[in-house]
Design an enzyme around this catalytic site. Structure first.
Site, PDB file in Angstrom:
ATOM      1  N   PRO A  25       7.808 -17.417   1.972  1.00  0.00           N
ATOM      2  CA  PRO A  25       7.605 -15.989   2.189  1.00  0.00           C
ATOM      3  C   PRO A  25       6.637 -15.377   1.171  1.00  0.00           C
ATOM      4  O   PRO A  25       6.488 -15.895   0.065  1.00  0.00           O
ATOM      5  CB  PRO A  25       9.000 -15.376   2.010  1.00  0.00           C
ATOM      6  CG  PRO A  25       9.938 -16.484   1.777  1.00  0.00           C
ATOM      7  CD  PRO A  25       9.194 -17.759   1.667  1.00  0.00           C
ATOM      8  N   GLY A  29       6.026 -16.720  -4.860  1.00  0.00           N
ATOM      9  CA  GLY A  29       5.404 -17.331  -6.040  1.00  0.00           C
ATOM     10  C   GLY A  29       4.594 -18.577  -5.734  1.00  0.00           C
ATOM     11  O   GLY A  29       4.446 -19.434  -6.599  1.00  0.00           O
ATOM     12  N   ARG A  56      -9.334  -9.237  -7.029  1.00  0.00           N
ATOM     13  CA  ARG A  56      -8.503  -8.513  -8.006  1.00  0.00           C
ATOM     14  C   ARG A  56      -8.966  -8.847  -9.421  1.00  0.00           C
ATOM     15  O   ARG A  56      -9.526  -9.911  -9.641  1.00  0.00           O
ATOM     16  CB  ARG A  56      -7.030  -8.925  -7.872  1.00  0.00           C
ATOM     17  CG  ARG A  56      -6.351  -8.423  -6.610  1.00  0.00           C
ATOM     18  CD  ARG A  56      -4.888  -8.910  -6.557  1.00  0.00           C
ATOM     19  NE  ARG A  56      -4.286  -8.659  -5.244  1.00  0.00           N
ATOM     20  CZ  ARG A  56      -3.353  -9.422  -4.681  1.00  0.00           C
ATOM     21  NH1 ARG A  56      -2.903 -10.505  -5.308  1.00  0.00           N
ATOM     22  NH2 ARG A  56      -2.848  -9.117  -3.500  1.00  0.00           N
ATOM     23  N   ARG A 149       4.599  -6.960  -9.079  1.00  0.00           N
ATOM     24  CA  ARG A 149       3.192  -7.158  -8.754  1.00  0.00           C
ATOM     25  C   ARG A 149       2.456  -5.818  -8.727  1.00  0.00           C
ATOM     26  O   ARG A 149       1.273  -5.748  -9.009  1.00  0.00           O
ATOM     27  CB  ARG A 149       3.088  -7.884  -7.400  1.00  0.00           C
ATOM     28  CG  ARG A 149       1.738  -8.520  -7.195  1.00  0.00           C
ATOM     29  CD  ARG A 149       1.570  -9.105  -5.825  1.00  0.00           C
ATOM     30  NE  ARG A 149       2.136 -10.445  -5.680  1.00  0.00           N
ATOM     31  CZ  ARG A 149       2.040 -11.139  -4.568  1.00  0.00           C
ATOM     32  NH1 ARG A 149       1.457 -10.620  -3.512  1.00  0.00           N
ATOM     33  NH2 ARG A 149       2.559 -12.340  -4.483  1.00  0.00           N
ATOM     34  N   ARG A 160       7.626  -6.022   3.607  1.00  0.00           N
ATOM     35  CA  ARG A 160       7.441  -7.444   3.277  1.00  0.00           C
ATOM     36  C   ARG A 160       8.788  -8.157   3.195  1.00  0.00           C
ATOM     37  O   ARG A 160       8.898  -9.327   3.560  1.00  0.00           O
ATOM     38  CB  ARG A 160       6.715  -7.595   1.937  1.00  0.00           C
ATOM     39  CG  ARG A 160       5.243  -7.259   2.052  1.00  0.00           C
ATOM     40  CD  ARG A 160       4.459  -7.854   0.898  1.00  0.00           C
ATOM     41  NE  ARG A 160       3.037  -7.581   1.081  1.00  0.00           N
ATOM     42  CZ  ARG A 160       2.077  -8.394   0.691  1.00  0.00           C
ATOM     43  NH1 ARG A 160       2.359  -9.516   0.080  1.00  0.00           N
ATOM     44  NH2 ARG A 160       0.828  -8.085   0.909  1.00  0.00           N
TER      45      ARG A 160
END
Lengths: 210, 210
Positions: A25, A29, A56, A149, A160
């Site tokens: 998912p 991580g 990013r 995050r 999510r």
């Protein structure tokens, strides 16, 4: 993890390279695990995903992702240059076929990091790949990770998590499950290392062809 | 190698214990590998085989083997107390059922060391066991090992090598093959460790019932 071919059934031929699919998912991580394996010099070709999303801070083009324009990405889709692609939260992500083929042609094992839907697509094309499902130890931990995050707002996090609940059910289509427990990254990495090492000892190695 | 159950499909239940069968041709070094795993405190119940053969210098009754009389062994056969037994080179060897059942009932993984024929019998009774074939890196190495042991004469060694050639072909009925290369015992041990660790991460654990 590489060693001379010893399997008596292989008649002195090298075992075919493995295609390893690391999925799970969003927020579990996958990137952390992958980066740790890279730091530890796991003898893999780590496929770099292409994406049209904005780079990013701290990310490196061609290492974290191939950052391409939306136009270029859509050209790749149209000309079938991608093994698998998806439009996730408005962003394209996809795996360039040439990278996987090139690496495997030179006998190197390949590691793919993809989302659960992507894994399902790869399973259809390459059922002989090794499918590893990375799971959180709890929903709370997953929420915590998505919050830290900080690139998503609360609604997005809840959305999510709802998706993650559905994705967790897909574990039954995978070969192995590895838990990425907070603060125990190396435990997950070592379990993946063991899975790869064990797969190398299979009497009948998996034969992947793309 | 033990850890809390994390597999989402197990619903918090502990994974069932593994039954691991370590087999391979006579002289390949099954005992060396097993003893090394014992020294390293592998979290296994190592089943002690019963035999009617004479105890060798340095061997310990109840540790290396259960040394019993021929009469007692034949009673065990008749009363079905053995999971598997064989008459090899005039010597009885067999696995007491109670040891395997007892260990697995308390959730412990069980390691069996048996010859190739014995493995075939166990495969019929417990196809969900993990079958590991220990192989020599070459016939020369196997001959060398049988000679060093010095408990066999030349004819016996050649007879055993002929049997070993037949046994090597049985590798195709095993899940994994591990090479016990001379001077690299720990490489074999580490590969077995990885196989066990990987099996613990299977999404659908093997369910052994005897």
């Amino acid at each position: 993890m590489t060693r001379p071919p010893h399997n008596p059934l292989l008649d002195g031929k090298a075992a075919p390279p493995l295609l390893v699919v690391l999925s799970g998912p969003s927020g579990v991580g996958k990137d952390s695990v992958l980066n740790r394996m890279r730091d530890l010099n796991f003898p893999f070709h780590f496929v770099v995903t292409a994406t049209n999303r904005t780079i990013r801070p701290g990310e490196i083009d061609g290492f974290d992702y191939h950052f391409v324009t939306t136009e270029r990405f859509e050209t790749m889709i149209e000309s079938h240059e991608l093994l698998e692609w998806a439009l996730v939260y408005g962003q394209y992500k996809g795996i360039p076929k040439f990278e996987v083929r090139q690496a495997m042609a030179t006998g190197r094992d390949v590691m793919l990091r993809i989302n659960v839907d992507g894994a399902a697509t790869v399973r259809q094309i390459a059922p002989e790949a090794v499918f590893i499902f990375l799971a959180p130890s709890s929903t709370d931990e997953l929420r915590q990770r998505l919050s830290v995050r900080r690139t998503e707002n609360t609604n997005e996090i809840e959305a999510r998590l709802a998706v993650a609940a559905t994705e967790l059910k897909q574990v039954e289509h995978f070969d192995y499950v590895v838990i990425n427990r907070e603060g125990h990254l190396d435990e997950a990495v070592n379990q993946i290392r063991a899975i790869i090492a064990a797969e190398k000892q299979r009497v009948f190695p998996r034969m992947v062809s793309l």
